[in-house]
Design a protein around this motif. Structure first.
Motif, PDB file in Angstrom:
ATOM      1  N   ASP A   1      27.903 -14.122  -0.125  1.00 52.07           N
ATOM      2  CA  ASP A   1      27.961 -12.925  -1.303  1.00 52.07           C
ATOM      3  C   ASP A   1      27.982 -11.553  -0.748  1.00 52.07           C
ATOM      4  O   ASP A   1      27.230 -11.305   0.404  1.00 52.07           O
ATOM      5  N   LEU A   2      28.638 -10.566  -1.222  1.00 52.24           N
ATOM      6  CA  LEU A   2      28.401  -9.443  -1.046  1.00 52.24           C
ATOM      7  C   LEU A   2      27.352  -8.692  -1.604  1.00 52.24           C
ATOM      8  O   LEU A   2      26.985  -8.501  -2.915  1.00 52.24           O
ATOM      9  N   LEU A   3      26.161  -8.399  -0.720  1.00 51.22           N
ATOM     10  CA  LEU A   3      24.856  -7.901  -1.253  1.00 51.22           C
ATOM     11  C   LEU A   3      24.895  -6.451  -1.251  1.00 51.22           C
ATOM     12  O   LEU A   3      24.953  -6.025   0.108  1.00 51.22           O
ATOM     13  N   SER A   4      24.309  -5.913  -2.097  1.00 49.05           N
ATOM     14  CA  SER A   4      23.918  -4.264  -2.123  1.00 49.05           C
ATOM     15  C   SER A   4      22.507  -4.394  -1.973  1.00 49.05           C
ATOM     16  O   SER A   4      21.485  -4.701  -2.586  1.00 49.05           O
ATOM     17  N   LEU A   5      22.127  -3.526  -1.160  1.00 46.73           N
ATOM     18  CA  LEU A   5      20.686  -3.072  -1.150  1.00 46.73           C
ATOM     19  C   LEU A   5      20.523  -1.920  -2.056  1.00 46.73           C
ATOM     20  O   LEU A   5      20.878  -0.701  -1.769  1.00 46.73           O
ATOM     21  N   ASP A   6      19.589  -2.438  -3.072  1.00 49.63           N
ATOM     22  CA  ASP A   6      19.542  -1.660  -4.310  1.00 49.63           C
ATOM     23  C   ASP A   6      18.151  -1.082  -4.427  1.00 49.63           C
ATOM     24  O   ASP A   6      17.999  -0.245  -5.130  1.00 49.63           O
ATOM     25  N   TRP A   7      17.141  -1.634  -3.942  1.00 48.92           N
ATOM     26  CA  TRP A   7      15.584  -1.066  -3.792  1.00 48.92           C
ATOM     27  C   TRP A   7      14.787  -1.495  -2.828  1.00 48.92           C
ATOM     28  O   TRP A   7      15.200  -2.546  -2.130  1.00 48.92           O
ATOM     29  N   PHE A   8      13.783  -0.743  -2.687  1.00 48.41           N
ATOM     30  CA  PHE A   8      12.684  -1.011  -1.618  1.00 48.41           C
ATOM     31  C   PHE A   8      11.467  -1.178  -2.439  1.00 48.41           C
ATOM     32  O   PHE A   8      11.130  -0.488  -3.435  1.00 48.41           O
ATOM     33  N   GLY A   9      10.766  -2.390  -2.153  1.00 51.25           N
ATOM     34  CA  GLY A   9       9.231  -2.522  -2.815  1.00 51.25           C
ATOM     35  C   GLY A   9       8.155  -2.124  -1.984  1.00 51.25           C
ATOM     36  O   GLY A   9       8.028  -0.890  -1.586  1.00 51.25           O
ATOM     37  N   GLY A  10       7.346  -3.006  -1.645  1.00 47.19           N
ATOM     38  CA  GLY A  10       6.264  -2.666  -0.823  1.00 47.19           C
ATOM     39  C   GLY A  10       6.190  -3.056   0.654  1.00 47.19           C
ATOM     40  O   GLY A  10       7.441  -3.314   1.077  1.00 47.19           O
ATOM     41  N   ILE A  11       5.019  -2.801   1.273  1.00 53.33           N
ATOM     42  CA  ILE A  11       5.378  -2.969   2.826  1.00 53.33           C
ATOM     43  C   ILE A  11       4.132  -4.323   3.027  1.00 53.33           C
ATOM     44  O   ILE A  11       3.151  -4.543   2.470  1.00 53.33           O
ATOM     45  N   SER A  12       4.538  -5.275   3.671  1.00 51.24           N
ATOM     46  CA  SER A  12       4.115  -6.677   3.894  1.00 51.24           C
ATOM     47  C   SER A  12       3.798  -6.890   5.255  1.00 51.24           C
ATOM     48  O   SER A  12       4.724  -6.448   6.059  1.00 51.24           O
ATOM     49  N   PRO A  13       2.711  -7.457   5.779  1.00 53.94           N
ATOM     50  CA  PRO A  13       2.365  -7.891   7.147  1.00 53.94           C
ATOM     51  C   PRO A  13       3.581  -8.694   7.575  1.00 53.94           C
ATOM     52  O   PRO A  13       4.062  -9.606   6.967  1.00 53.94           O
ATOM     53  N   ASN A  14       3.731  -8.690   8.953  1.00 48.17           N
ATOM     54  CA  ASN A  14       4.780  -9.502   9.556  1.00 48.17           C
ATOM     55  C   ASN A  14       3.805 -10.171  10.686  1.00 48.17           C
ATOM     56  O   ASN A  14       3.441  -9.871  11.613  1.00 48.17           O
ATOM     57  N   SER A  15       3.931 -11.527  10.176  1.00 46.65           N
ATOM     58  CA  SER A  15       3.181 -12.461  11.292  1.00 46.65           C
ATOM     59  C   SER A  15       3.838 -12.691  12.444  1.00 46.65           C
ATOM     60  O   SER A  15       3.247 -13.072  13.484  1.00 46.65           O
ATOM     61  N   ASP A  16       5.086 -12.540  12.725  1.00 54.43           N
ATOM     62  CA  ASP A  16       5.881 -12.777  13.809  1.00 54.43           C
ATOM     63  C   ASP A  16       5.513 -11.545  14.975  1.00 54.43           C
ATOM     64  O   ASP A  16       5.800 -11.397  16.061  1.00 54.43           O
ATOM     65  N   GLU A  17       5.503 -10.211  14.230  1.00 53.62           N
ATOM     66  CA  GLU A  17       5.437  -9.153  14.969  1.00 53.62           C
ATOM     67  C   GLU A  17       4.333  -8.318  13.960  1.00 53.62           C
ATOM     68  O   GLU A  17       4.589  -7.302  13.291  1.00 53.62           O
ATOM     69  N   THR A  18       3.174  -8.272  14.511  1.00 55.99           N
ATOM     70  CA  THR A  18       2.055  -7.633  13.781  1.00 55.99           C
ATOM     71  C   THR A  18       2.020  -6.002  13.923  1.00 55.99           C
ATOM     72  O   THR A  18       1.543  -5.429  12.848  1.00 55.99           O
ATOM     73  N   ASP A  19       3.035  -5.261  14.714  1.00 58.29           N
ATOM     74  CA  ASP A  19       2.971  -3.932  14.769  1.00 58.29           C
ATOM     75  C   ASP A  19       4.161  -3.398  14.060  1.00 58.29           C
ATOM     76  O   ASP A  19       4.677  -2.492  13.993  1.00 58.29           O
TER      77      ASP A  19
ATOM     78  N   LEU B   1      19.288   3.086   0.793  1.00 60.18           N
ATOM     79  CA  LEU B   1      19.758   2.404  -0.340  1.00 60.18           C
ATOM     80  C   LEU B   1      21.230   2.587  -0.428  1.00 60.18           C
ATOM     81  O   LEU B   1      21.960   3.339   0.218  1.00 60.18           O
ATOM     82  N   GLY B   2      22.003   1.642  -1.045  1.00 62.47           N
ATOM     83  CA  GLY B   2      23.368   1.597  -0.886  1.00 62.47           C
ATOM     84  C   GLY B   2      24.241   1.002   0.106  1.00 62.47           C
ATOM     85  O   GLY B   2      25.452   1.156   0.144  1.00 62.47           O
ATOM     86  N   GLN B   3      23.485   0.427   0.980  1.00 65.59           N
ATOM     87  CA  GLN B   3      24.474  -0.341   2.154  1.00 65.59           C
ATOM     88  C   GLN B   3      24.694  -1.587   1.740  1.00 65.59           C
ATOM     89  O   GLN B   3      24.125  -2.234   0.759  1.00 65.59           O
ATOM     90  N   PHE B   4      25.754  -2.091   2.062  1.00 58.66           N
ATOM     91  CA  PHE B   4      26.289  -3.565   1.912  1.00 58.66           C
ATOM     92  C   PHE B   4      26.192  -4.255   2.957  1.00 58.66           C
ATOM     93  O   PHE B   4      26.567  -4.087   3.772  1.00 58.66           O
ATOM     94  N   PHE B   5      25.911  -5.630   2.676  1.00 57.42           N
ATOM     95  CA  PHE B   5      25.767  -6.682   3.708  1.00 57.42           C
ATOM     96  C   PHE B   5      26.602  -7.989   3.333  1.00 57.42           C
ATOM     97  O   PHE B   5      26.646  -8.343   2.103  1.00 57.42           O
ATOM     98  N   ARG B   6      27.214  -8.806   4.074  1.00 55.84           N
ATOM     99  CA  ARG B   6      27.422 -10.190   4.044  1.00 55.84           C
ATOM    100  C   ARG B   6      27.265 -10.888   5.298  1.00 55.84           C
ATOM    101  O   ARG B   6      27.335 -10.205   6.381  1.00 55.84           O
ATOM    102  N   ASN B   7      26.660 -12.198   4.912  1.00 55.19           N
ATOM    103  CA  ASN B   7      26.158 -12.790   6.124  1.00 55.19           C
ATOM    104  C   ASN B   7      25.387 -12.304   7.173  1.00 55.19           C
ATOM    105  O   ASN B   7      25.417 -12.432   8.255  1.00 55.19           O
ATOM    106  N   GLY B   8      24.682 -11.591   6.451  1.00 57.40           N
ATOM    107  CA  GLY B   8      23.397 -10.821   7.301  1.00 57.40           C
ATOM    108  C   GLY B   8      23.827  -9.710   8.183  1.00 57.40           C
ATOM    109  O   GLY B   8      23.235  -9.141   8.892  1.00 57.40           O
ATOM    110  N   LYS B   9      25.001  -9.275   7.663  1.00 54.43           N
ATOM    111  CA  LYS B   9      25.654  -7.884   8.551  1.00 54.43           C
ATOM    112  C   LYS B   9      26.245  -7.128   7.704  1.00 54.43           C
ATOM    113  O   LYS B   9      26.542  -7.299   6.556  1.00 54.43           O
TER     114      LYS B   9
END
Length: 621
Positions: A19-37, A75-83
Motif C-alpha cells: 500500500d501507499l502509506l501516508s504518514l498522517d499523524w504522530f501520537g505518543g512516545i513509547s519505550p523501545n525495548s530493543d534500544e532503551t536510549d 507529516l505528509g511523507q509517503f512510504f511503500r514497502n517500508g521505504k
C-alpha cells in the motif's frame, strides 16, 4: 497498562506492505525495548490511493519509529514497502509564509486535534484512535497569510494584502525544527538530558572551561559533550544563552510532559511531548502543508517547517567538542585517544543494487564495527543566523594523539539504524543525518549577478521558458533554486569529504550553484554557474583572479535536446567535485558540452548576457 502500547508494531514490519502509506499523524512516545536510549514515536500511517490521495482511514495503522529519526521525519511523507517513495509521487503541497507574534496568547495556543474541529474527510486519525485525537499535542496558530505558491491564494493576497489565517502544527514538528539536528541530539531531548540536574553533565562540559556570554557584544562560548555535531551548535547556543530562558524551558518541557503523562494515565507507557516556541516576538514562518476542511471553513495543516525569521540571542558564537583536534599539538610521547577502537569497514551488501538508500530499521541496534550511512537533511532557513559569526575552535592544548584508522565510505547500505552500536549479531548499520544549519549571510556576488543575467534573458527572449531547477539538495530563494554541490569522499581518506563542495575550511557552509533550464520550442538546454571560493590570501597582482578556480559558464544539452531531470546531473557534479572543474567533453556520453566565460573584457551584466545568448544560439543551429 495498555497492551496495545506495549506491542507497538515496529516500522520494519511495514516493509512488506504494498500500500501507499501516508504518514498522517504522530501520537505518543513509547519505550523501545530493543534500544532503551532510542524510544519510539507512535506514527499513524493511512493507506492512500495514488493520484487522488484519498485516505482509507478504516485501514489506518500505527507503528513505532525511533526518535533518532526525528530530524528527517515530518507529516505528509509517503512510504511503500517500508521505504520512502520518490518525492514526485507525494501529494502536492502548498508552501506559505505565515506571520504571527509568538508572545500573543491568542496567536499561539496549546491544543489537540480534537480542538481543530476537522470535517470527516480531513480527520487525519481513524475513529478507533479517538484517544490520540484528544491527547496528542498541537499548536493552534492565528496569524496572517503573507505569501503562497498556490495560484488562487497568491492572486488574493496580491489584490487584498495579507489575510488572516489559522494553522495547526504538531508539537513534534516544532521539536524537530528548533531543537534537533542529529540522531544524538534528538535522543538526548527525549531522554531528559536538558533537565536542570543533567544539563551540565550530559550536554555541556564545564570541566576545562565554563560557558560565558557577553551581553554587550552578544558573543558567547561553550564546549559541548562528545556526540553532538557542529550543526547542533546554534541550537545549543540558543538554549544556553536565550536571556529569558524560553528556549531552555521549551526543550525541558518535552521530557517533563512525557513523564507526567506516564504517571497520570493508566496506559503508563505512553507520554505525549509538548514544547513551545524558543523565543517571543513577531516572526515569519515558512511552512509546507495542505488545507484541511473544518466544520466552518478550512485550516492549514503545517506538515513541515522550512524557515523562521525568529532572533537568536548571539551575534557571534565560539564552540568546540570536548574531544576534537586543534589547539597546540600534543607531546610526541602523548597517549593515543581511544586506542584500539573499531576500524570502520563496509556494511552489509545491499540486497537490491538499484536501491541506493537501503531500508530504515528503527528498532534494531546497529553493528558497532560497520560503517555508517549519512543522509542529507532538508535545508532549514534561519534568518536570525544571517549575520551571526559561528566559529568552531579548540582553545586548550591537545593532550592525546589521534590514531589513524582505515575508514571507508559507502552510501548504499541496507538496514540503517540511529541506535547505539552493539558488538553482537545485527543486520543493521548506523545512520547519521547531516544538515547545513547555518544559511549563508547572502548569496555570493557572482550568483547574485547571475540571477540578474537570468532575468535579463527572460526579458530579451520572452518566448523562451527559463527557470532554475534543483539538482540534488538545494534551497529556493526569491523564486530561484540554488543547489548544493554533492559531498564526495576524498580518494585516500574516505570519511573525509572533498573541500571543493564547501565554502569554508571547516566544511560547514555548503557551496552553491545555479542550474538554469531553457526551453526553446521543446528543445532543452541547461546552463550552470558555480559559486566562487575566494583565495585564502588576496593576490598581490590586481590583474590576478581573487578566486581559487576560474570556472566557465557551462552549457549542457542532451544529444536530441531532450528534457533532463535535475538529479540526472548528479554524476556530472560528482565528477566536477573530483576534478575541481567542469568535466570535459570526453567524460560525457549522453550530453553535448559548450561554455563561455565572464572575463575577456566583459565590463557589465549586459556584456555577459550577450555572451550567453551567443552560446545558446550557436547550440540551437
Amino acid at each position: 497498562m495498555n497492551g496495545t502500547t506495549l506491542n507497538l508494531k515496529k516500522f520494519r514490519n511495514l516493509k512488506h506492505s504494498d500500500d501507499l502509506l501516508s504518514l498522517d499523524w504522530f501520537g505518543g512516545i513509547s519505550p523501545n525495548s530493543d534500544e532503551t536510549d532510542n524510544p519510539l514515536i507512535e506514527c499513524f500511517f493511512t493507506p492512500t490511493t495514488p493520484g487522488t490521495f484519498q485516505r482509507a482511514y478504516i485501514g489506518q495503522i500505527r507503528a513505532g519509529i525511533a526518535v533518532g529519526y526525528l530530524p528527517s521525519l515530518f507529516l505528509g511523507q509517503f512510504f511503500r514497502n517500508g521505504k520512502h517513495v520518490p518525492l514526485s509521487q507525494w501529494q502536492q503541497s502548498e508552501t506559505i509564509t505565515f506571520e504571527l507574534d509568538t508572545s500573543d496568547l491568542e496567536a499561539v495556543k496549546d491544543a489537540t486535534l480534537h480542538d481543530a474541529n476537522l470535517a470527516d474527510q480531513s480527520k487525519l486519525l481513524a475513529s478507533h484512535f479517538s484517544d490520540i485525537r484528544k491527547r496528542s499535542g498541537i499548536k493552534l496558530l492565528n496569524g496572517l497569510l503573507v505569501k503562497s505558491d498556490r495560484e488562487s491564494a497568491a492572486r488574493f493576497i496580491l489584490k487584498n494584502g495579507p489575510t488572516p489565517m489559522s494553522a495547526i502544527i504538531h508539537d513534534m514538528e516544532l521539536i524537530r525544527f528548533y531543537f534537533t539536528n542529529s540522531p544524538f541530539s534528538s535522543k538526548q531531548i527525549f531522554n531528559g538530558a536538558f533537565q536542570k540536574e543533567e544539563l551540565f553533565v550530559r550536554v555541556f562540559n564545564r570541566i576545562h572551561e565554563h560557558p560565558w556570554f557577553d551581553t554587550s557584544t552578544k558573543s558567547g562560548r561553550f564546549v559541548y559533550r562528545h556526540g553532538y555535531k557542529q550543526a547542533d551548535a546554534p541550537i545549543l547556543g540558543r538554549i544556553l544563552f536565550e536571556p529569558n530562558g524560553l528556549a531552555l524551558k521549551a526543550v525541558q518541557r518535552v521530557f517533563k510532559q512525557i513523564t507526567v503523562d506516564r504517571i497520570n494515565y493508566s496506559d503508563g507507557w505512553l507520554g505525549f511531548p509538548r514544547t513551545d516556541f524558543p523565543f517571543n516576538g513577531k516572526t515569519r514562518l515558512k511552512l509546507k502543508g495542505r488545507r484541511l476542511k473544518t466544520q466552518d471553513g478550512f485550516i492549514f495543516l503545517a506538515c513541515q517547517m522550512i524557515g523562521c525569521s525568529g532572533p537568536f540571542p548571539f551575534k557571534s558564537l565560539s564552540y568546540s567538542d570536548e574531544i576534537c583536534p586543534g589547539g597546540a599539538p600534543p607531546p610526541q610521547d602523548a597517549p593515543v585517544a581511544f586506542p584500539g577502537a573499531n576500524t570502520l569497514v563496509h556494511g552489509p551488501a545491499n540486497e537490491d543494487p538499484q536501491d541506493q538508500h537501503g531500508e530504515s530499521v528503527s528498532d534494531e541496534p546497529p553493528l558497532s564495527n560497520a560503517i555508517k550511512i549519512t543522509s542529507e537533511l532538508d535545508y532549514r532557513e534561519f534568518e536570525g543566523l544571517r549575520a551571526v559569526k559561528l566559529k568552531h575552535e579548540k582553545l586548550r592544548d591537545s593532550t592525546h594523539q589521534s590514531e589513524f584508522k582505515n575508514q571507508e565510505y559507502d552510501d548504499s547500505l541496507v538496514n540503517a539504524s540511529t541506535g547505539g552500536g552493539v558488538s553482537g549479531n545485527s543486520s543493521a548499520v548506523g545512520q547519521e543525518f547531516s544538515t547545513q544549519q547555518r544559511p549563508q549571510s547572502t548569496v555570493s556576488p557572482d550568483l547574485e549577478t547571475f540571477v540578474k543575467i537570468i532575468n535579463d534573458l527572460r526579458k530579451i527572449r520572452p518566448t523562451w521558458k527559463i527557470k532554475t531547477i534543483c539538482v540534488g539538495n538545494g534551497v529556493e530563494e526569491e523564486g530561484e533554486w540554488f543547489s548544493f554541490f554533492p559531498k564526495v569522499p576524498c580518494k585516500q581518506r574516505k570519511r573525509m569529504m572533498r573541500q571543493f563542495s564547501f565554502m569554508d575550511k571547516d566544511k560547514f557552509i555548503r557551496r552553491k550553484f545555479l542550474c538554469v533550464e531553457i526551453n526553446v520550442d521543446k528543445r532543452y538546454l541547461y546552463i550552470f554557474e558555480a559559486q566562487r571560493r575566494l583565495r585564502d590570501t588576496p593576490p598581490a597582482d590586481e590583474k590576478s583572479s581573487p578566486y581559487k578556480e576560474d570556472l566557465p559558464i557551462l552549457l549542457l544539452r542532451g544529444i536530441g535536446y531532450e528534457e533532463v531531470l535535475g538529479d540526472d546531473f548528479i554524476e556530472i557534479l560528482k565528477l566536477t567535485v573530483k576534478n575541481e572543474t567542469w568535466p570535459d567533453g570526453s567524460d560525457l556520453t549522453h550530453f553535448v558540452k559548450d561554455y563561455t566565460v565572464h572575463g575577456m573584457g566583459a565590463q557589465s551584466v549586459h556584456a555577459v548576457v550577450v555572451r550567453i545568448l551567443e552560446l545558446i544560439d550557436r547550440n540551437l543551429l
